[in-house]
Design an enzyme around this catalytic site. Structure first.
Site, PDB file in Angstrom:
ATOM      1  N   SER A  69      57.740  52.134  10.194  1.00  0.00           N
ATOM      2  CA  SER A  69      56.607  52.326  11.098  1.00  0.00           C
ATOM      3  C   SER A  69      55.793  53.560  10.674  1.00  0.00           C
ATOM      4  O   SER A  69      55.248  53.591   9.578  1.00  0.00           O
ATOM      5  CB  SER A  69      57.108  52.433  12.543  1.00  0.00           C
ATOM      6  OG  SER A  69      56.044  52.321  13.460  1.00  0.00           O
TER       7      SER A  69
ATOM      8  N   ASP B 266      56.765  41.153  15.595  1.00  0.00           N
ATOM      9  CA  ASP B 266      56.560  42.572  15.883  1.00  0.00           C
ATOM     10  C   ASP B 266      55.302  42.733  16.737  1.00  0.00           C
ATOM     11  O   ASP B 266      54.202  42.382  16.318  1.00  0.00           O
ATOM     12  CB  ASP B 266      56.411  43.310  14.551  1.00  0.00           C
ATOM     13  CG  ASP B 266      56.308  44.815  14.677  1.00  0.00           C
ATOM     14  OD1 ASP B 266      55.725  45.301  15.659  1.00  0.00           O
ATOM     15  OD2 ASP B 266      56.794  45.503  13.762  1.00  0.00           O
TER      16      ASP B 266
ATOM     17  N   HIS C 259      59.971  44.924  15.963  1.00  0.00           N
ATOM     18  CA  HIS C 259      59.762  46.246  15.370  1.00  0.00           C
ATOM     19  C   HIS C 259      61.011  47.128  15.457  1.00  0.00           C
ATOM     20  O   HIS C 259      60.966  48.284  15.062  1.00  0.00           O
ATOM     21  CB  HIS C 259      58.590  46.932  16.103  1.00  0.00           C
ATOM     22  CG  HIS C 259      57.966  48.072  15.353  1.00  0.00           C
ATOM     23  ND1 HIS C 259      57.183  47.891  14.231  1.00  0.00           N
ATOM     24  CD2 HIS C 259      57.991  49.417  15.573  1.00  0.00           C
ATOM     25  CE1 HIS C 259      56.745  49.063  13.801  1.00  0.00           C
ATOM     26  NE2 HIS C 259      57.223  50.008  14.581  1.00  0.00           N
TER      27      HIS C 259
END
Length: 284
Positions: free
Chosen positions: A151, A227, A263
């Site tokens: 991320s 995600d 995610h």
């Protein structure tokens, strides 16, 4: 400045050290995790930097990423830095989860008041390697270093690799913020930390790859189609992949988009072995 080992945990025949030190780069105390695989006294191991995402610390990847077992099998050390300074006493640093504490974005801030402490690029690229060399130089081969992250940490891995083309042997990313100049997270961070918009491109992997002129080991990127942040256009990995096609990196970005995955660290752990094996090709 010396490193203080607060705890050592045996795992996968190696050791996970929990370390604290005073940082001159950020002007305060920093903590990180360091995994050292089992090794002989005459054999140094290469080093991977795992850069974590928004709200995380150096503990998340070490505890939940599924990275230690494959790293042990390939004889690779991993360092897990924190994601920002802690307790810098800057007004507003704890007001939101995606800016300030836990959200350093792996850059050196140029806008006051953040510019005094929020210097995570200098910390990761310069200070931390020197400290590791001083205390663990007999165990870690600092001439063999690579980057990966998740991320915001994926953003950090890609951008730092491209900014320092001869420092790292390889790079990969899990669900990276790939084009921060064009997404809400990046726009908030860059406008808050950087003094001028002209600086944004210097920390945006999609812009950096267009002019990159260093070595080109394959870049591995994994993203889950489930995600929520991919769906909300926060990650934009296709922008990075598309930009690479007109660069020195043409056809060397392996972007894999998987159905269903979100995610979370369940996603990271699912593809942890692939990423460690990717780096082992270049580090060993």
């Amino acid at each position: 400045m010396s490193l203080q080992i607060e705890a050592t945990i045996a795992t996968f025949a190696g050791k996970l050290h929990k370390i604290v030190h005073e940082s001159s780069a950020v002007g305060g105390q920093m903590k990180f995790n360091l995994f050292l695989p089992a090794q002989t006294s005459t054999h140094k191991v290469p080093l991977l930097y795992y850069l974590a995402g928004l709200t995380c610390t150096g503990d998340n990847g070490a505890e939940k990423g599924g990275l230690l077992c494959p790293a042990a099998q390939h004889g690779i050390a991993i360092v897990f830095p924190d994601t920002s300074p802690r307790g810098a006493q800057i007004a507003g640093e704890d007001d939101s989860w995606d800016f300030g504490t836990g959200a350093g974005f792996y850059l050196n801030a140029t806008k006051a008041p953040w510019s005094t402490n929020y210097r995570m690029e200098d910390y990761v690229v310069n200070e931390l390697p020197k400290l590791l060399e001083q205390q663990f130089g007999k165990e870690i081969d600092m001439s063999r270093q690579s980057l990966f992250g998740h991320s915001m940490g994926g953003h950090g891995a890609l951008s730092l690799f491209l900014r320092y083309p001869n420092k790292y042997k390889s790079v990969s990313a899990f669900a990276p913020i790939s084009n921060p100049s064009e997404c809400p997270w990046g726009e908030k961070a860059f406008s808050g930390y950087l003094a001028s918009k002209e600086e944004w491109a210097e920390h945006d992997a999609t812009e950096l790859i267009k002019k990159y002129d260093g070595p080109t080991p394959e870049i591995l990127i994994d993203v889950g189609r489930g995600d929520q942040f991919y769906q909300q256009k926060q990650l934009l990995p296709e922008n990075f992949s598309d930009a690479s096609l007109a660069s020195k990196y043409a056809n060397k970005v392996n972007l894999r988009i998987h159905d269903a995955y979100d995610h979370s660290y369940y996603f990271v752990a699912t593809f942890a072995v692939d990423h460690i094996e990717h780096h082992a090709k270049y580090l060993n």
